[in-house]
Design a protein around this motif. Sequence first.
Motif, PDB file in Angstrom:
ATOM      1  N   GLN A  46       0.841  -1.205   0.000  1.00  0.00           N
ATOM      2  CA  GLN A  46       0.000   0.000   0.000  1.00  0.00           C
ATOM      3  C   GLN A  46       0.876   1.255   0.000  1.00  0.00           C
ATOM      4  N   GLY A  47       1.933   1.244   0.793  1.00  0.00           N
ATOM      5  CA  GLY A  47       2.858   2.378   0.822  1.00  0.00           C
ATOM      6  C   GLY A  47       3.584   2.547  -0.498  1.00  0.00           C
ATOM      7  N   GLN A  48       3.991   1.424  -1.094  1.00  0.00           N
ATOM      8  CA  GLN A  48       4.657   1.483  -2.398  1.00  0.00           C
ATOM      9  C   GLN A  48       3.706   2.021  -3.468  1.00  0.00           C
ATOM     10  N   LEU A  49       2.447   1.598  -3.412  1.00  0.00           N
ATOM     11  CA  LEU A  49       1.480   2.067  -4.398  1.00  0.00           C
ATOM     12  C   LEU A  49       1.242   3.568  -4.247  1.00  0.00           C
ATOM     13  N   ALA A  50       1.180   4.055  -3.024  1.00  0.00           N
ATOM     14  CA  ALA A  50       1.025   5.498  -2.804  1.00  0.00           C
ATOM     15  C   ALA A  50       2.208   6.257  -3.416  1.00  0.00           C
ATOM     16  N   ALA A  51       3.408   5.683  -3.295  1.00  0.00           N
ATOM     17  CA  ALA A  51       4.588   6.319  -3.886  1.00  0.00           C
ATOM     18  C   ALA A  51       4.513   6.300  -5.413  1.00  0.00           C
ATOM     19  N   VAL A  52       3.990   5.224  -5.985  1.00  0.00           N
ATOM     20  CA  VAL A  52       3.838   5.149  -7.441  1.00  0.00           C
ATOM     21  C   VAL A  52       2.843   6.198  -7.919  1.00  0.00           C
ATOM     22  N   ILE A  53       1.735   6.337  -7.218  1.00  0.00           N
ATOM     23  CA  ILE A  53       0.726   7.332  -7.586  1.00  0.00           C
ATOM     24  C   ILE A  53       1.328   8.737  -7.534  1.00  0.00           C
ATOM     25  N   ALA A  54       2.070   9.009  -6.468  1.00  0.00           N
ATOM     26  CA  ALA A  54       2.706  10.322  -6.339  1.00  0.00           C
ATOM     27  C   ALA A  54       3.714  10.554  -7.462  1.00  0.00           C
ATOM     28  N   ALA A  55       4.449   9.506  -7.836  1.00  0.00           N
ATOM     29  CA  ALA A  55       5.433   9.636  -8.911  1.00  0.00           C
ATOM     30  C   ALA A  55       4.748   9.916 -10.240  1.00  0.00           C
ATOM     31  N   VAL A  56       3.648   9.235 -10.503  1.00  0.00           N
ATOM     32  CA  VAL A  56       2.908   9.466 -11.746  1.00  0.00           C
ATOM     33  C   VAL A  56       2.362  10.890 -11.767  1.00  0.00           C
ATOM     34  N   GLU A  57       1.791  11.324 -10.649  1.00  0.00           N
ATOM     35  CA  GLU A  57       1.226  12.682 -10.566  1.00  0.00           C
ATOM     36  C   GLU A  57       2.282  13.758 -10.738  1.00  0.00           C
ATOM     37  N   SER A  58       3.506  13.464 -10.307  1.00  0.00           N
ATOM     38  CA  SER A  58       4.564  14.472 -10.423  1.00  0.00           C
ATOM     39  C   SER A  58       5.328  14.372 -11.740  1.00  0.00           C
ATOM     40  N   GLY A  59       4.931  13.416 -12.594  1.00  0.00           N
ATOM     41  CA  GLY A  59       5.580  13.291 -13.895  1.00  0.00           C
ATOM     42  C   GLY A  59       6.949  12.645 -13.828  1.00  0.00           C
ATOM     43  N   ALA A  60       7.156  11.722 -12.905  1.00  0.00           N
ATOM     44  CA  ALA A  60       8.449  11.047 -12.760  1.00  0.00           C
ATOM     45  C   ALA A  60       8.778  10.224 -14.004  1.00  0.00           C
ATOM     46  N   ASP A  61      10.043   9.886 -14.135  1.00  0.00           N
ATOM     47  CA  ASP A  61      10.523   9.077 -15.244  1.00  0.00           C
ATOM     48  C   ASP A  61       9.763   7.756 -15.300  1.00  0.00           C
ATOM     49  N   CYS A  62       9.336   7.375 -16.505  1.00  0.00           N
ATOM     50  CA  CYS A  62       8.510   6.168 -16.648  1.00  0.00           C
ATOM     51  C   CYS A  62       9.249   4.917 -16.209  1.00  0.00           C
ATOM     52  N   ARG A  63      10.564   4.862 -16.382  1.00  0.00           N
ATOM     53  CA  ARG A  63      11.316   3.675 -15.941  1.00  0.00           C
ATOM     54  C   ARG A  63      11.203   3.484 -14.442  1.00  0.00           C
ATOM     55  N   ALA A  64      11.341   4.568 -13.691  1.00  0.00           N
ATOM     56  CA  ALA A  64      11.241   4.480 -12.232  1.00  0.00           C
ATOM     57  C   ALA A  64       9.830   4.090 -11.805  1.00  0.00           C
ATOM     58  N   VAL A  65       8.826   4.651 -12.490  1.00  0.00           N
ATOM     59  CA  VAL A  65       7.433   4.347 -12.158  1.00  0.00           C
ATOM     60  C   VAL A  65       7.132   2.875 -12.415  1.00  0.00           C
ATOM     61  N   VAL A  66       7.536   2.373 -13.576  1.00  0.00           N
ATOM     62  CA  VAL A  66       7.259   0.979 -13.920  1.00  0.00           C
ATOM     63  C   VAL A  66       8.001   0.030 -12.979  1.00  0.00           C
ATOM     64  N   THR A  67       9.232   0.376 -12.625  1.00  0.00           N
ATOM     65  CA  THR A  67       9.994  -0.454 -11.684  1.00  0.00           C
ATOM     66  C   THR A  67       9.287  -0.542 -10.343  1.00  0.00           C
ATOM     67  N   GLN A  68       8.817   0.585  -9.841  1.00  0.00           N
ATOM     68  CA  GLN A  68       8.102   0.597  -8.566  1.00  0.00           C
ATOM     69  C   GLN A  68       6.756  -0.113  -8.676  1.00  0.00           C
ATOM     70  N   LEU A  69       6.084   0.037  -9.797  1.00  0.00           N
ATOM     71  CA  LEU A  69       4.807  -0.641 -10.006  1.00  0.00           C
ATOM     72  C   LEU A  69       4.997  -2.162 -10.034  1.00  0.00           C
ATOM     73  N   ALA A  70       6.090  -2.611 -10.629  1.00  0.00           N
ATOM     74  CA  ALA A  70       6.398  -4.047 -10.641  1.00  0.00           C
ATOM     75  C   ALA A  70       6.639  -4.546  -9.218  1.00  0.00           C
ATOM     76  N   ALA A  71       7.284  -3.736  -8.389  1.00  0.00           N
ATOM     77  CA  ALA A  71       7.526  -4.120  -6.996  1.00  0.00           C
ATOM     78  C   ALA A  71       6.210  -4.238  -6.231  1.00  0.00           C
ATOM     79  N   VAL A  72       5.287  -3.300  -6.482  1.00  0.00           N
ATOM     80  CA  VAL A  72       3.964  -3.351  -5.836  1.00  0.00           C
ATOM     81  C   VAL A  72       3.234  -4.618  -6.258  1.00  0.00           C
ATOM     82  N   SER A  73       3.247  -4.891  -7.544  1.00  0.00           N
ATOM     83  CA  SER A  73       2.569  -6.072  -8.065  1.00  0.00           C
ATOM     84  C   SER A  73       3.129  -7.345  -7.446  1.00  0.00           C
ATOM     85  N   SER A  74       4.435  -7.419  -7.351  1.00  0.00           N
ATOM     86  CA  SER A  74       5.081  -8.587  -6.760  1.00  0.00           C
ATOM     87  C   SER A  74       4.709  -8.745  -5.287  1.00  0.00           C
ATOM     88  N   ALA A  75       4.675  -7.639  -4.558  1.00  0.00           N
ATOM     89  CA  ALA A  75       4.328  -7.694  -3.137  1.00  0.00           C
ATOM     90  C   ALA A  75       2.899  -8.186  -2.941  1.00  0.00           C
TER      91      ALA A  75
END
Length: 123
Positions: A46-75
């Motif tokens: 849940q904490g990782q997903l909140a960080a992914v949402i914040a990264a998407v909203e702030s326009g973070a690099d897509c590689r970092a977003v996808v990497t974090q999203l994969a970590a959330v999915s795995s968890a």
Amino acid sequence: MGSSPDSAPHPAGPSASPRDQPTAAAPAPTKPDDLRKTVNRLKRAQGQLAAVIAAVESGADCRAVVTQLAAVSSAIDRAGFTIISTAMKECLTDTGTDTGTGTDGARKPLRVEELEKLFLALS
């Protein structure tokens, strides 16, 4: 009694591998312990997903977003597998349980087919 399990003599002899040892030697995790681990895993996700949402909203690099999203999915997947694993252990240890309709309000035990279906839903 203060020695570690690795330093204890092996009852099957010195040439026996750890796979030859009885599996009942290690205490099985308790249901509350499994529940706590699963809840902790889900809270981390849940904490990782909140960080992914914040990264998407702030326009973070897509590689970092996808990497974090994969970590959330795995968890989340691992939490699901933990839940199924716990159910499987309960099925193996609950001998003689009635697989009836559960009209007394108690949960019906999962059948092997149901466990398999749940397991495959995660893969």
